[in-house]
Design an enzyme around this catalytic site. Sequence first.
Site, PDB file in Angstrom:
ATOM      1  N   ARG A   1       0.809  -1.225   0.000  1.00 43.24           N
ATOM      2  CA  ARG A   1       0.000   0.000   0.000  1.00 43.24           C
ATOM      3  C   ARG A   1       0.843   1.277   0.000  1.00 43.24           C
ATOM      4  NH1 ARG A   1      -5.555  -0.874   1.584  1.00 43.24           N
ATOM      5  NH2 ARG A   1      -6.052  -2.707   0.356  1.00 43.24           N
TER       6      ARG A   1
ATOM      7  N   ARG B   1      -3.245   6.575   0.050  1.00 42.37           N
ATOM      8  CA  ARG B   1      -3.662   7.800   0.721  1.00 42.37           C
ATOM      9  C   ARG B   1      -2.631   8.441   1.639  1.00 42.37           C
ATOM     10  NH1 ARG B   1      -9.266   5.432   2.682  1.00 42.37           N
ATOM     11  NH2 ARG B   1      -7.873   3.650   2.730  1.00 42.37           N
TER      12      ARG B   1
ATOM     13  N   ARG C   1      -6.277  11.651  -7.226  1.00 46.84           N
ATOM     14  CA  ARG C   1      -7.505  10.878  -7.093  1.00 46.84           C
ATOM     15  C   ARG C   1      -8.732  11.758  -6.845  1.00 46.84           C
ATOM     16  NH1 ARG C   1      -8.728   6.325  -4.813  1.00 46.84           N
ATOM     17  NH2 ARG C   1     -10.766   7.249  -5.126  1.00 46.84           N
TER      18      ARG C   1
ATOM     19  N   ASP D   1      -6.426  -3.200  -7.716  1.00 42.49           N
ATOM     20  CA  ASP D   1      -7.069  -3.751  -6.524  1.00 42.49           C
ATOM     21  C   ASP D   1      -7.412  -5.208  -6.792  1.00 42.49           C
ATOM     22  OD1 ASP D   1      -8.232  -2.690  -3.784  1.00 42.49           O
ATOM     23  OD2 ASP D   1      -9.592  -4.215  -4.554  1.00 42.49           O
TER      24      ASP D   1
ATOM     25  N   TYR E   1     -14.978 -11.824   0.017  1.00 43.58           N
ATOM     26  CA  TYR E   1     -15.735 -10.622  -0.383  1.00 43.58           C
ATOM     27  C   TYR E   1     -17.010 -10.990  -1.135  1.00 43.58           C
ATOM     28  CZ  TYR E   1     -12.038  -7.474   1.123  1.00 43.58           C
ATOM     29  OH  TYR E   1     -11.148  -6.771   1.888  1.00 43.58           O
TER      30      TYR E   1
END
Length: 357
Positions: free
Chosen positions: A37, A41, A50, A86, A162
């Site tokens: 990661r 962010r 973004r 992703d 998921y």
Amino acid sequence: MTSAPTPSSPSPSSDQLPLVAAATGLQPARRPVWFMRQAGRSLPEYRAIRAGRGMLEACFDSDLVTEITLQPVRRHGVDAAILFSDIVVPLKAAGVDLDIVAGTGPVIANPVRDEASIRALPHLLPAEVGAVGRAVTRLIAELPAGVALIGFAGAPFTLASYLVEGGPSRNYERTKALMHGSPQVWHQLVGRLADITIAFLRVQLDAGVHAVQLFDSWAGALSLADYTEFVAPHSARVLAEVAEYRRPRIHFGVGTGELLGAMGHVGADVVGVDWRIPLDVAADRVGPGKALQGNLDPAVLFAPWEVVEAHVRRIVAEGDRARAAGAAGHIVNLGHGVLPATDPDVLTRVVELVHSL
Ligand code: CP3
């Protein structure tokens, strides 16, 4: 159509990439370090680019994927870039109705819990992730010398969690109910997801990634017996199907202390380790001949620098002990992804420190 895989390394010099050398038992020119990661962010330049664009929209725009993948390389001087994408991108590309919701994660419109919905799962055509392949081609051309490009995919169990739960889960109760209540249906589901994962990895390998990481992030929720029966055969098939490319295969999950041996056995060249277990102990569990990746606690990056430095030095020493005990190499990383509020300057200092040791 995908092109035939090259039986050797993607370029004559790829063995000289520090990450590839450490993954394959060669002596790297410097100790490789990158962060799960790292593109995300924690970086103001990521938040800026973004702004006003959805996560999935960004993942299917090869210009944005290229730029966001390069951002942490420019800023931190890491030894590897990880493709910005992703684990649910191939599912979305194949036609599964889902979104990535900020602060939550992937959310599936119609959870998959019975045989009919499993049979209705689409196959992934390489062209549906053409934007990903184009980004890889550009990145291979644009990355600085010595920096490896890591492609990745979600492992069948983590993807299934998921799809079955409909989104992130704390206890995986519906997933485990399916696994134990209808084992045959479960194996059909993870078998179909393995096909999608293989197709997604092949697109990235055909376009030239130097290594791949198979994320089974949530496998640590399983007992060793359940992992061995319900998950390992499918992850093993994924890793076997990409073995012919002869590029390092990294396999990672969180909370997998009890599963490390089994995760190595499914065909990984490198086993990722979280912060709960020291690397030299992990090396014993994984067995000789495989490299290790990890394992700084991402939360420790919020402590004063002296504390961070002590942890990095300890991890490097444990990595050296793991190598002395038979591990093929050590790639420095976190034990899981960079937390969004992390000060990016601390990450840069960690890279400088690792390279100085
Ligand atoms: O820098 C990198 O590591 C490359 C990019 C990357 C992303 N997702 C970007 C992303 C990678 C390797 C992933 C893999 C991924 N996605 C995993 C396996 C890795 C892991 O963390 O265990 C998992 C479980 C997912 C599913 C997922 N997608 C989650 C849990 C989240 C976070 C939700 C949130 O908002 O906190 C996402 C969204 C996501 N994927 C973001 C990023 C940068 C944040 C969304 C945003 O920036 O708007």
